[in-house]
Design a protein around this motif. Structure first.
Motif, PDB file in Angstrom:
ATOM      1  N   ASP A   7       0.821  -1.208   0.000  1.00 37.56           N
ATOM      2  CA  ASP A   7       0.000   0.000   0.000  1.00 37.56           C
ATOM      3  C   ASP A   7       0.857   1.262   0.000  1.00 37.56           C
ATOM      4  O   ASP A   7       0.393   2.327  -0.430  1.00 37.56           O
ATOM      5  N   ASP A   8       2.078   1.149   0.492  1.00 35.94           N
ATOM      6  CA  ASP A   8       2.961   2.310   0.517  1.00 35.94           C
ATOM      7  C   ASP A   8       4.406   1.822   0.615  1.00 35.94           C
ATOM      8  O   ASP A   8       4.696   0.869   1.335  1.00 35.94           O
ATOM      9  N   VAL A   9       5.299   2.470  -0.115  1.00 35.18           N
ATOM     10  CA  VAL A   9       6.734   2.188  -0.040  1.00 35.18           C
ATOM     11  C   VAL A   9       7.460   3.518   0.075  1.00 35.18           C
ATOM     12  O   VAL A   9       7.241   4.423  -0.744  1.00 35.18           O
ATOM     13  N   SER A  10       8.294   3.665   1.100  1.00 38.59           N
ATOM     14  CA  SER A  10       9.031   4.915   1.258  1.00 38.59           C
ATOM     15  C   SER A  10      10.321   4.661   2.021  1.00 38.59           C
ATOM     16  O   SER A  10      10.436   3.702   2.776  1.00 38.59           O
ATOM     17  N   ALA A  11      11.280   5.547   1.802  1.00 33.05           N
ATOM     18  CA  ALA A  11      12.537   5.478   2.532  1.00 33.05           C
ATOM     19  C   ALA A  11      12.261   5.814   3.981  1.00 33.05           C
ATOM     20  O   ALA A  11      11.786   6.899   4.288  1.00 33.05           O
ATOM     21  N   GLY A  12      12.550   4.871   4.871  1.00 33.76           N
ATOM     22  CA  GLY A  12      12.138   5.071   6.247  1.00 33.76           C
ATOM     23  C   GLY A  12      13.174   4.688   7.278  1.00 33.76           C
ATOM     24  O   GLY A  12      14.379   4.709   7.042  1.00 33.76           O
ATOM     25  N   GLY A  13      12.661   4.312   8.434  1.00 35.02           N
ATOM     26  CA  GLY A  13      13.445   4.197   9.635  1.00 35.02           C
ATOM     27  C   GLY A  13      13.027   5.332  10.548  1.00 35.02           C
ATOM     28  O   GLY A  13      12.634   6.411  10.088  1.00 35.02           O
ATOM     29  N   SER A  14      13.099   5.129  11.839  1.00 38.27           N
ATOM     30  CA  SER A  14      12.542   6.093  12.789  1.00 38.27           C
ATOM     31  C   SER A  14      13.137   7.492  12.649  1.00 38.27           C
ATOM     32  O   SER A  14      12.425   8.477  12.430  1.00 38.27           O
ATOM     33  N   VAL A  15      14.455   7.612  12.776  1.00 39.33           N
ATOM     34  CA  VAL A  15      15.080   8.928  12.685  1.00 39.33           C
ATOM     35  C   VAL A  15      14.989   9.468  11.259  1.00 39.33           C
ATOM     36  O   VAL A  15      14.804  10.675  11.051  1.00 39.33           O
ATOM     37  N   ALA A  16      15.100   8.595  10.270  1.00 35.98           N
ATOM     38  CA  ALA A  16      14.972   9.039   8.882  1.00 35.98           C
ATOM     39  C   ALA A  16      13.622   9.714   8.648  1.00 35.98           C
ATOM     40  O   ALA A  16      13.539  10.764   7.988  1.00 35.98           O
ATOM     41  N   ASN A  17      12.551   9.141   9.179  1.00 37.65           N
ATOM     42  CA  ASN A  17      11.228   9.744   9.032  1.00 37.65           C
ATOM     43  C   ASN A  17      11.152  11.106   9.711  1.00 37.65           C
ATOM     44  O   ASN A  17      10.553  12.048   9.183  1.00 37.65           O
ATOM     45  N   ALA A  18      11.739  11.200  10.897  1.00 35.34           N
ATOM     46  CA  ALA A  18      11.727  12.474  11.625  1.00 35.34           C
ATOM     47  C   ALA A  18      12.533  13.535  10.883  1.00 35.34           C
ATOM     48  O   ALA A  18      12.119  14.700  10.798  1.00 35.34           O
ATOM     49  N   ILE A  19      13.699  13.141  10.346  1.00 36.42           N
ATOM     50  CA  ILE A  19      14.533  14.067   9.599  1.00 36.42           C
ATOM     51  C   ILE A  19      13.802  14.556   8.348  1.00 36.42           C
ATOM     52  O   ILE A  19      13.848  15.745   7.991  1.00 36.42           O
ATOM     53  N   TYR A  20      13.100  13.650   7.682  1.00 39.72           N
ATOM     54  CA  TYR A  20      12.348  14.009   6.488  1.00 39.72           C
ATOM     55  C   TYR A  20      11.254  15.015   6.838  1.00 39.72           C
ATOM     56  O   TYR A  20      11.045  16.003   6.116  1.00 39.72           O
ATOM     57  N   ALA A  21      10.551  14.775   7.953  1.00 41.67           N
ATOM     58  CA  ALA A  21       9.499  15.701   8.373  1.00 41.67           C
ATOM     59  C   ALA A  21      10.080  17.082   8.658  1.00 41.67           C
ATOM     60  O   ALA A  21       9.539  18.108   8.211  1.00 41.67           O
ATOM     61  N   ALA A  22      11.175  17.119   9.409  1.00 45.78           N
ATOM     62  CA  ALA A  22      11.793  18.404   9.736  1.00 45.78           C
ATOM     63  C   ALA A  22      12.250  19.131   8.470  1.00 45.78           C
ATOM     64  O   ALA A  22      12.161  20.361   8.383  1.00 45.78           O
ATOM     65  N   GLN A  23      12.732  18.379   7.486  1.00 40.87           N
ATOM     66  CA  GLN A  23      13.113  18.982   6.203  1.00 40.87           C
ATOM     67  C   GLN A  23      11.876  19.622   5.562  1.00 40.87           C
ATOM     68  O   GLN A  23      11.949  20.739   5.039  1.00 40.87           O
ATOM     69  N   GLY A  24      10.766  18.908   5.614  1.00 38.57           N
ATOM     70  CA  GLY A  24       9.528  19.446   5.055  1.00 38.57           C
ATOM     71  C   GLY A  24       9.058  20.697   5.772  1.00 38.57           C
ATOM     72  O   GLY A  24       8.423  21.568   5.164  1.00 38.57           O
ATOM     73  N   PHE A  25       9.380  20.804   7.059  1.00 37.57           N
ATOM     74  CA  PHE A  25       8.991  21.975   7.837  1.00 37.57           C
ATOM     75  C   PHE A  25      10.001  23.117   7.727  1.00 37.57           C
ATOM     76  O   PHE A  25       9.869  24.125   8.409  1.00 37.57           O
ATOM     77  N   GLY A  26      11.030  22.929   6.880  1.00 36.52           N
ATOM     78  CA  GLY A  26      11.921  24.033   6.591  1.00 36.52           C
ATOM     79  C   GLY A  26      13.333  23.936   7.122  1.00 36.52           C
ATOM     80  O   GLY A  26      14.116  24.880   6.955  1.00 36.52           O
ATOM     81  N   CYS A  27      13.704  22.827   7.755  1.00 33.03           N
ATOM     82  CA  CYS A  27      15.056  22.682   8.290  1.00 33.03           C
ATOM     83  C   CYS A  27      16.017  22.177   7.204  1.00 33.03           C
ATOM     84  O   CYS A  27      15.588  21.623   6.194  1.00 33.03           O
ATOM     85  N   ARG A  28      17.321  22.365   7.439  1.00 28.83           N
ATOM     86  CA  ARG A  28      18.376  21.845   6.562  1.00 28.83           C
ATOM     87  C   ARG A  28      19.021  20.666   7.283  1.00 28.83           C
ATOM     88  O   ARG A  28      19.621  20.825   8.351  1.00 28.83           O
ATOM     89  N   ASN A  29      18.954  19.474   6.672  1.00 28.96           N
ATOM     90  CA  ASN A  29      19.292  18.269   7.425  1.00 28.96           C
ATOM     91  C   ASN A  29      20.245  17.330   6.696  1.00 28.96           C
ATOM     92  O   ASN A  29      20.337  17.327   5.460  1.00 28.96           O
ATOM     93  N   PHE A  30      20.897  16.485   7.513  1.00 23.40           N
ATOM     94  CA  PHE A  30      21.768  15.413   7.027  1.00 23.40           C
ATOM     95  C   PHE A  30      21.334  14.127   7.715  1.00 23.40           C
ATOM     96  O   PHE A  30      21.073  14.119   8.921  1.00 23.40           O
ATOM     97  N   PHE A  31      21.283  13.044   6.936  1.00 23.90           N
ATOM     98  CA  PHE A  31      20.953  11.742   7.535  1.00 23.90           C
ATOM     99  C   PHE A  31      22.074  10.756   7.265  1.00 23.90           C
ATOM    100  O   PHE A  31      22.478  10.546   6.112  1.00 23.90           O
ATOM    101  N   ALA A  32      22.580  10.134   8.329  1.00 30.70           N
ATOM    102  CA  ALA A  32      23.630   9.120   8.223  1.00 30.70           C
ATOM    103  C   ALA A  32      23.013   7.743   8.401  1.00 30.70           C
ATOM    104  O   ALA A  32      22.591   7.372   9.500  1.00 30.70           O
TER     105      ALA A  32
END
Length: 336
Positions: A56-81
């Motif tokens: 039903d859905d496929v996306s790049a995930g993982g707990s912190v990855a999802n949070a980083i993606y959300a923060a990016q959407g809210f306007g932050c500049r982010n890096f994910f390791a």
């Protein structure tokens, strides 16, 4: 001085693959409901073969990855390791984050093993049951960690799931140590009650001596403190971080801070379709508030608001960065 990144996140890079299933499916396939279970590649293949139809859905995930993606959407500049192989799953992860403007570690072209994948089974009550094939996602090598990038972030966010392996644990501890040395604020999510129950000593090693922030849900907090009332968790939780946010599902959250009275912030009740990603969205929104120097109440209010929106759809993330910007705008309109 302006930092290169506002958030630096480290966690397991997983391709989230979601299926809507019946309760009978869980029973027939011996899937533990409402928990995260680590599985091997053979079990992953067997579960995929047992599901009727496409995800039903496929996306790049993982707990912190999802949070980083959300923060990016809210306007932050982010890096994910996160660690991925140069395979279809890994490149799907990298490309999705690159398209969102999030910088990442490069894929390993010489990796022995597959990129990680999380199979998420959602029952009609909205509960999600996660079966995670880590692959090479937790095989961090300390030489791969971008130390200058860590030290040039405003805040470092670490995933508690890393405690489940020695390589992940050591990478998390290394990132936190370098952040502290550079005066960068540190934060961690306890991730899942199974991690708290099975890897508490590794989590304690990661957080020693203390963090600036920690996120957990009430079940994780109770398990960490070995108590049965949330009020009894306040002291022990504040021994590992100066501020702790305990989420309470649709009823909101509790923010506890040293030398301050506990603060309950009401949620925005919804009829959940899929609870997957609610905690990740909450953390991404809360940390966005921290970056914007909001007070604790406004951070928590925005986090509750954002989490209430993600549970009304299938998938751990909104469908585009534009939707995150719309959510940001809707919150500011509602809070006037």
């Amino acid at each position: 001085m302006t930092k290169d990144y506002q958030l630096f996140g480290i966690g397991n890079a997983l391709l989230d693959t979601e299926y809507q299933v019946s309760e009978e499916f869980l029973t027939h396939n011996n899937v533990l409901k409402g928990r995260m279970t680590l599985i091997d590649s053979a079990r992953r293949s067997a579960l995929i073969n047992s599901v009727d139809g496409m995800p039903d859905d496929v996306s790049a995930g993982g707990s912190v990855a999802n949070a980083i993606y959300a923060a990016q959407g809210f306007g932050c500049r982010n890096f994910f390791a996160g660690v991925v192989a140069d395979d279809n799953i890994g490149m799907a992860f990298i490309n999705e984050f690159t398209d969102a403007g999030i910088d990442t570690l490069p894929p390993r072209t010489t990796a022995r093993g597959d990129s990680g994948q999380c199979l998420i089974f959602i029952t009609p009550d909205g509960e999600r049951s996660m079966n995670t094939s880590i692959g090479i996602a937790d095989s961090f090598e300390l030489s791969e960690l971008p130390i200058p990038t860590i030290q040039n972030a405003e805040l470092v966010y670490v995933e508690g799931y890393l405690a489940s392996s020695r390589a992940g644990r050591d990478a998390a501890r290394t990132v936190i140590n370098h952040a502290r040395d550079a005066g960068v604020r540190t934060c961690m999510t306890l991730a899942d009650v199974s991690i708290v129950q099975n890897f508490k000593s590794a989590l304690e090693y990661i957080v020693e001596p203390e963090l600036d922030f920690v996120f957990c849900n009430v079940e994780e907090a109770l398990a960490w403190c070995n108590v049965d009332k949330v009020e009894a968790t306040y002291g022990p939780m504040l021994s590992i971080a100066r501020l702790c946010v305990i989420t309470l599902s649709e009823t909101g959250c509790i923010v506890i801070e040293r030398n301050q009275s506990p603060m309950r912030v009401k949620g925005f009740p919804q009829s959940p379709l899929d609870s997957n990603g609610a905690g990740d969205m909450f953390a991404g929104a809360y940390l966005t508030g921290v970056i914007n120097e909001w007070d604790n109440y406004l951070c928590a209010q925005f986090a509750n608001f954002a989490a209430s929106k993600i549970v009304t759809q299938i998938g751990a993330r909104l469908h585009s960065l534009t939707e995150y910007r719309g959510l940001w705008g809707a919150f500011h309109d509602d809070s006037k």
